[in-house]
Design a protein around this motif. Structure first.
Motif, PDB file in Angstrom:
ATOM      1  N   UNK A   1      40.384  38.419  49.115  1.00 55.21           N
ATOM      2  CA  UNK A   1      39.826  37.193  49.683  1.00 55.21           C
ATOM      3  C   UNK A   1      38.742  37.514  50.706  1.00 55.21           C
ATOM      4  N   UNK A   2      38.969  38.518  51.541  1.00 58.64           N
ATOM      5  CA  UNK A   2      37.972  38.895  52.550  1.00 58.64           C
ATOM      6  C   UNK A   2      36.661  39.327  51.916  1.00 58.64           C
ATOM      7  N   UNK A   3      36.739  39.993  50.784  1.00 61.17           N
ATOM      8  CA  UNK A   3      35.533  40.476  50.112  1.00 61.17           C
ATOM      9  C   UNK A   3      34.890  39.382  49.265  1.00 61.17           C
ATOM     10  N   UNK A   4      35.698  38.633  48.541  1.00 60.66           N
ATOM     11  CA  UNK A   4      35.178  37.682  47.551  1.00 60.66           C
ATOM     12  C   UNK A   4      34.712  36.357  48.130  1.00 60.66           C
ATOM     13  N   UNK A   5      35.247  35.995  49.283  1.00 58.69           N
ATOM     14  CA  UNK A   5      34.921  34.707  49.903  1.00 58.69           C
ATOM     15  C   UNK A   5      35.238  33.548  48.959  1.00 58.69           C
ATOM     16  N   UNK A   6      34.217  32.954  48.315  1.00 56.62           N
ATOM     17  CA  UNK A   6      34.417  31.742  47.512  1.00 56.62           C
ATOM     18  C   UNK A   6      34.538  31.975  46.007  1.00 56.62           C
ATOM     19  N   UNK A   7      34.579  33.210  45.567  1.00 57.18           N
ATOM     20  CA  UNK A   7      34.739  33.467  44.127  1.00 57.18           C
ATOM     21  C   UNK A   7      36.202  33.271  43.771  1.00 57.18           C
ATOM     22  N   UNK A   8      36.464  32.452  42.769  1.00 60.39           N
ATOM     23  CA  UNK A   8      37.840  32.131  42.375  1.00 60.39           C
ATOM     24  C   UNK A   8      38.435  33.253  41.534  1.00 60.39           C
ATOM     25  N   UNK A   9      39.728  33.519  41.780  1.00 55.91           N
ATOM     26  CA  UNK A   9      40.457  34.542  41.042  1.00 55.91           C
ATOM     27  C   UNK A   9      41.591  33.887  40.265  1.00 55.91           C
ATOM     28  N   UNK A  10      41.725  34.298  39.014  1.00 55.84           N
ATOM     29  CA  UNK A  10      42.838  33.915  38.156  1.00 55.84           C
ATOM     30  C   UNK A  10      43.614  35.193  37.896  1.00 55.84           C
ATOM     31  N   UNK A  11      44.919  35.137  38.065  1.00 51.64           N
ATOM     32  CA  UNK A  11      45.711  36.340  37.866  1.00 51.64           C
ATOM     33  C   UNK A  11      46.960  36.069  37.070  1.00 51.64           C
ATOM     34  N   UNK A  12      47.499  37.141  36.527  1.00 47.39           N
ATOM     35  CA  UNK A  12      48.788  37.083  35.839  1.00 47.39           C
ATOM     36  C   UNK A  12      49.621  38.235  36.393  1.00 47.39           C
ATOM     37  N   UNK A  13      50.891  37.980  36.603  1.00 45.67           N
ATOM     38  CA  UNK A  13      51.757  39.012  37.157  1.00 45.67           C
ATOM     39  C   UNK A  13      51.992  40.134  36.153  1.00 45.67           C
ATOM     40  N   UNK A  14      52.078  41.349  36.669  1.00 49.41           N
ATOM     41  CA  UNK A  14      52.395  42.508  35.851  1.00 49.41           C
ATOM     42  C   UNK A  14      53.817  42.966  36.093  1.00 49.41           C
ATOM     43  N   UNK A  15      54.229  43.970  35.375  1.00 51.31           N
ATOM     44  CA  UNK A  15      55.598  44.460  35.476  1.00 51.31           C
ATOM     45  C   UNK A  15      55.887  45.200  36.775  1.00 51.31           C
ATOM     46  N   UNK A  16      54.866  45.610  37.510  1.00 56.25           N
ATOM     47  CA  UNK A  16      55.075  46.337  38.766  1.00 56.25           C
ATOM     48  C   UNK A  16      54.762  45.520  40.014  1.00 56.25           C
ATOM     49  N   UNK A  17      54.364  44.274  39.851  1.00 54.52           N
ATOM     50  CA  UNK A  17      54.032  43.476  41.029  1.00 54.52           C
ATOM     51  C   UNK A  17      55.275  43.264  41.881  1.00 54.52           C
ATOM     52  N   UNK A  18      55.098  43.480  43.183  1.00 59.16           N
ATOM     53  CA  UNK A  18      56.234  43.515  44.097  1.00 59.16           C
ATOM     54  C   UNK A  18      56.657  42.175  44.651  1.00 59.16           C
ATOM     55  N   UNK A  19      56.109  41.784  45.762  1.00 59.54           N
ATOM     56  CA  UNK A  19      56.515  40.578  46.471  1.00 59.54           C
ATOM     57  C   UNK A  19      55.891  39.364  45.786  1.00 59.54           C
TER      58      UNK A  19
ATOM     59  N   UNK B   1      47.851  30.735  46.036  1.00 58.04           N
ATOM     60  CA  UNK B   1      47.814  29.289  46.225  1.00 58.04           C
ATOM     61  C   UNK B   1      47.005  28.894  47.458  1.00 58.04           C
ATOM     62  N   UNK B   2      47.238  29.567  48.583  1.00 57.51           N
ATOM     63  CA  UNK B   2      46.503  29.284  49.823  1.00 57.51           C
ATOM     64  C   UNK B   2      45.002  29.482  49.633  1.00 57.51           C
ATOM     65  N   UNK B   3      44.633  30.454  48.809  1.00 58.19           N
ATOM     66  CA  UNK B   3      43.218  30.734  48.558  1.00 58.19           C
ATOM     67  C   UNK B   3      42.591  29.812  47.518  1.00 58.19           C
ATOM     68  N   UNK B   4      43.415  28.938  46.917  1.00 59.10           N
ATOM     69  CA  UNK B   4      42.898  28.067  45.863  1.00 59.10           C
ATOM     70  C   UNK B   4      42.735  28.794  44.538  1.00 59.10           C
ATOM     71  N   UNK B   5      43.418  29.925  44.416  1.00 60.05           N
ATOM     72  CA  UNK B   5      43.387  30.721  43.195  1.00 60.05           C
ATOM     73  C   UNK B   5      44.578  30.365  42.328  1.00 60.05           C
ATOM     74  N   UNK B   6      44.609  30.907  41.113  1.00 58.38           N
ATOM     75  CA  UNK B   6      45.708  30.626  40.196  1.00 58.38           C
ATOM     76  C   UNK B   6      46.378  31.926  39.775  1.00 58.38           C
TER      77      UNK B   6
END
Length: 171
Positions: free
Chosen positions: A47-65, A74-79
């Motif tokens: 978020x600090x680097x991208x500023x207003x560029x929207x990110x869409x993500x999908x969870x992977x098998x190693x994602x932690x928290x 959600x807070x960043x308005x991303x999906x």
């Protein structure tokens, strides 16, 4: 629409920084992360680097928290999606997923998902290997690994939704 595609960053913040700055240099309209971000601090850095560029993500098998990853998206308005999902960007239906089991199994699943009516592309990660194939006017894309841990190459991809062309970049 130009989309930056990345996967398997595995907390390598130096590679993430390079990838995001490369996307900014190419003036992408959005970014898709195909899983294994791992830690919430990476999302804050994104978020600090991208500023207003929207990110869409999908969870992977190693994602932690997962709770905090989801909250930060959600807070960043991303999906952020918990599993395979279809998103529409640039008038294209893109099925995004991480992967399952081994390399061959993941590729087999991704290829079979191309047969879904109305899908223009299947984007996946997990294998840490670059794969770009056009099959029956549809795109199968794995941008490889952003982290560079397994292959020794940190790669990302640029996807142009106009013609489903892809440029893979080593960072």
């Amino acid at each position: 629409m130009l989309i930056g595609v990345m996967s398997d960053s595995h907390d390598n913040i130096y590679a993430v920084d390079k990838a995001l700055n490369k996307f900014i240099d190419h003036r992408v309209d959005a970014i898709i992360h195909l899983g294994d971000i791992i830690s919430p601090f990476v999302v804050r850095r994104m978020k600090n680097i991208l500023k207003d560029i929207k990110v869409y993500g999908v969870l992977g098998n190693n994602d932690g928290d997962i709770y905090l990853l989801s909250k930060l998206f959600s807070v960043n308005g991303w999906e952020l999606y918990s599993g395979p999902s279809i998103i529409n960007l640039g008038n294209r239906n893109l099925l995004v997923m991480h992967g399952y089991d081994g390399i061959e199994h993941t590729v087999k699943i991704a290829k079979s998902l191309l047969s879904i009516e109305g899908i223009d592309a299947v984007l996946f990660g997990h294998t840490h290997r670059v794969l770009v194939q056009h099959i029956n006017n549809k795109l199968l894309l794995n941008p490889g690994e952003t982290c560079g841990y397994l292959t020794g190459k940190s790669t990302i991809a640029l996807l142009d939704t106009k013609d489903l062309s892809v440029e893979v970049l080593e960072i």
